[in-house]
Design an enzyme around this catalytic site. Sequence first.
Site, PDB file in Angstrom:
ATOM      1  N   LYS A 217       0.823  -1.215   0.000  1.00 29.59           N
ATOM      2  CA  LYS A 217       0.000   0.000   0.000  1.00 29.59           C
ATOM      3  C   LYS A 217       0.862   1.272   0.000  1.00 29.59           C
ATOM      4  O   LYS A 217       2.073   1.214   0.108  1.00 29.59           O
ATOM      5  CB  LYS A 217      -0.946  -0.009   1.207  1.00 29.59           C
ATOM      6  CG  LYS A 217      -1.845  -1.243   1.265  1.00 29.59           C
ATOM      7  CD  LYS A 217      -2.760  -1.334   0.071  1.00 29.59           C
ATOM      8  CE  LYS A 217      -3.785  -2.434   0.186  1.00 29.59           C
ATOM      9  NZ  LYS A 217      -3.241  -3.793   0.244  1.00 29.59           N
TER      10      LYS A 217
HETATM   11  C1  PLP Z   1      -9.851  -3.864  -0.648  1.00 30.35           C
HETATM   12  C2  PLP Z   1      -9.040  -4.422   0.482  1.00 30.35           C
HETATM   13  N1  PLP Z   1      -9.603  -4.512   1.691  1.00 30.35           N
HETATM   14  C3  PLP Z   1      -8.934  -5.007   2.745  1.00 30.35           C
HETATM   15  C4  PLP Z   1      -7.635  -5.448   2.628  1.00 30.35           C
HETATM   16  C5  PLP Z   1      -6.961  -6.063   3.810  1.00 30.35           C
HETATM   17  O1  PLP Z   1      -5.824  -5.378   4.232  1.00 30.35           O
HETATM   18  P1  PLP Z   1      -4.619  -6.157   4.930  1.00 30.35           P
HETATM   19  O2  PLP Z   1      -3.845  -6.860   3.876  1.00 30.35           O
HETATM   20  O3  PLP Z   1      -3.843  -5.055   5.588  1.00 30.35           O
HETATM   21  O4  PLP Z   1      -5.207  -7.084   5.922  1.00 30.35           O
HETATM   22  C6  PLP Z   1      -6.998  -5.375   1.393  1.00 30.35           C
HETATM   23  C7  PLP Z   1      -5.619  -5.828   1.240  1.00 30.35           C
HETATM   24  O5  PLP Z   1      -4.977  -5.722   0.251  1.00 30.35           O
HETATM   25  C8  PLP Z   1      -7.718  -4.867   0.280  1.00 30.35           C
HETATM   26  O6  PLP Z   1      -7.174  -4.835  -0.945  1.00 30.35           O
END
Ligand code: PLP
Length: 393
Positions: free
Chosen positions: A199
Amino acid sequence: RQHIDYKSMKSARVIKEKSIPFIKPFYPKPQALCKNFRAYFKEGTYNEQTNAILEFEERLSKFLGVKYCVSVCNGTLGLIIALRVLDLKGNVILPSFSFSATAHALTWNGIRPNFVDIDPKTFNLEPKKVKKAVNSRTTAILAAHMFGNPCQIEQLQDIAKQYNLKLIFDSAHALGSTYKNKLIGRFGDLEVFSFHATKLLPVGEGGAVVTNSKKLYEKLKYVRTQGNRGDGNCIIVGLNAKISPYGAMIGLEGLKNFKVKLSGRIKLAQYYFDLLKKIPGIHFQEITECAESNFQYIPIVINKKQFGCSRDRLFDILKRKHIYTRKYFHPPIHKFRCYKHIFNKENLKNTEDISNNILCLPFYDNIKKSTIETVCSNIKKLANRFTLSDEHI
Ligand SMILES: Cc1ncc(COP(=O)(O)O)c(C=O)c1O
């Protein structure tokens, strides 16, 4: 004696040097982190309430212009606790065109996902369809700002108000994006960010839940720490969703030059579009009216007839050339094996069309213009190189 194959080691190195990764996390310089890390080790504390975490939360909420911020160990856990503190029941409207976590967070809370189709231009929930999908058991809308492109927030707010629904944004992709000149993070009841290595604010694993509600903020803090207010007597069934102090320190450092990074990224994204727009059969995500994207990803949609070959074939050929792309998001969530038996009758045409034809291209903060040129010229070379019957070869 151990045999060392220098030849293959050399060729592996050459391939690595030549290959174009999908993403490269852009972490702060280690020298910048050393001072804070040293101070933390010297402090000798293991308490999650280290100054770094509190400072990170304060700086992030100031940056976003939102009252409260609760940092977490990743975006998925952020979504899970955000839904938990809202105490939702019944079903919640969400897109199937998203990362698994958007739906899994509901399932972990015992809430039924109510998948609604996306707008094929913006790749976000289509408000008209959201309105149609509201039923007597609907308690909330969980919308995702796909690839950094903000949803039609006002329309969703109106629907939420009309039907008395909670509104949550999965803003995992959208740090730095704006809607009506306001940074994403200030909308709905709660918004959830991810600071995963892929990110825009990479800390390794991390995330944050932000809100303007003091009541929700207080609940979030406890639920992140087992539901324990400090006396060991849990008032809510929580879990351990705390960010690590190291993550907070990396995040603090990353925030310092975030705006500069973002404006550089937007220019590079434009460079990509300028090169790609001349290629037939390639379509871009349309940015929502009155919004600005941070271009978390550069998605293209392939029109097989106009382009000359399918998304899957393009993916394979680029991979052979060591150009790494991703089929985000394919398959859509309602087609996952774990959900298929429940959602086998969904009518999500736009979701399936986009999911079958989308490809996200290599993109990261410090990508060179020459790398973008290499990716685009390879795509251009493939356009119309095949006849459609070659597809089966
Ligand atoms: C749209 C979306 N929501 C939630 C998440 C979850 O984030 P994390 O990987 O930090 O758990 C991601 C992860 O890439 C995502 O792309």
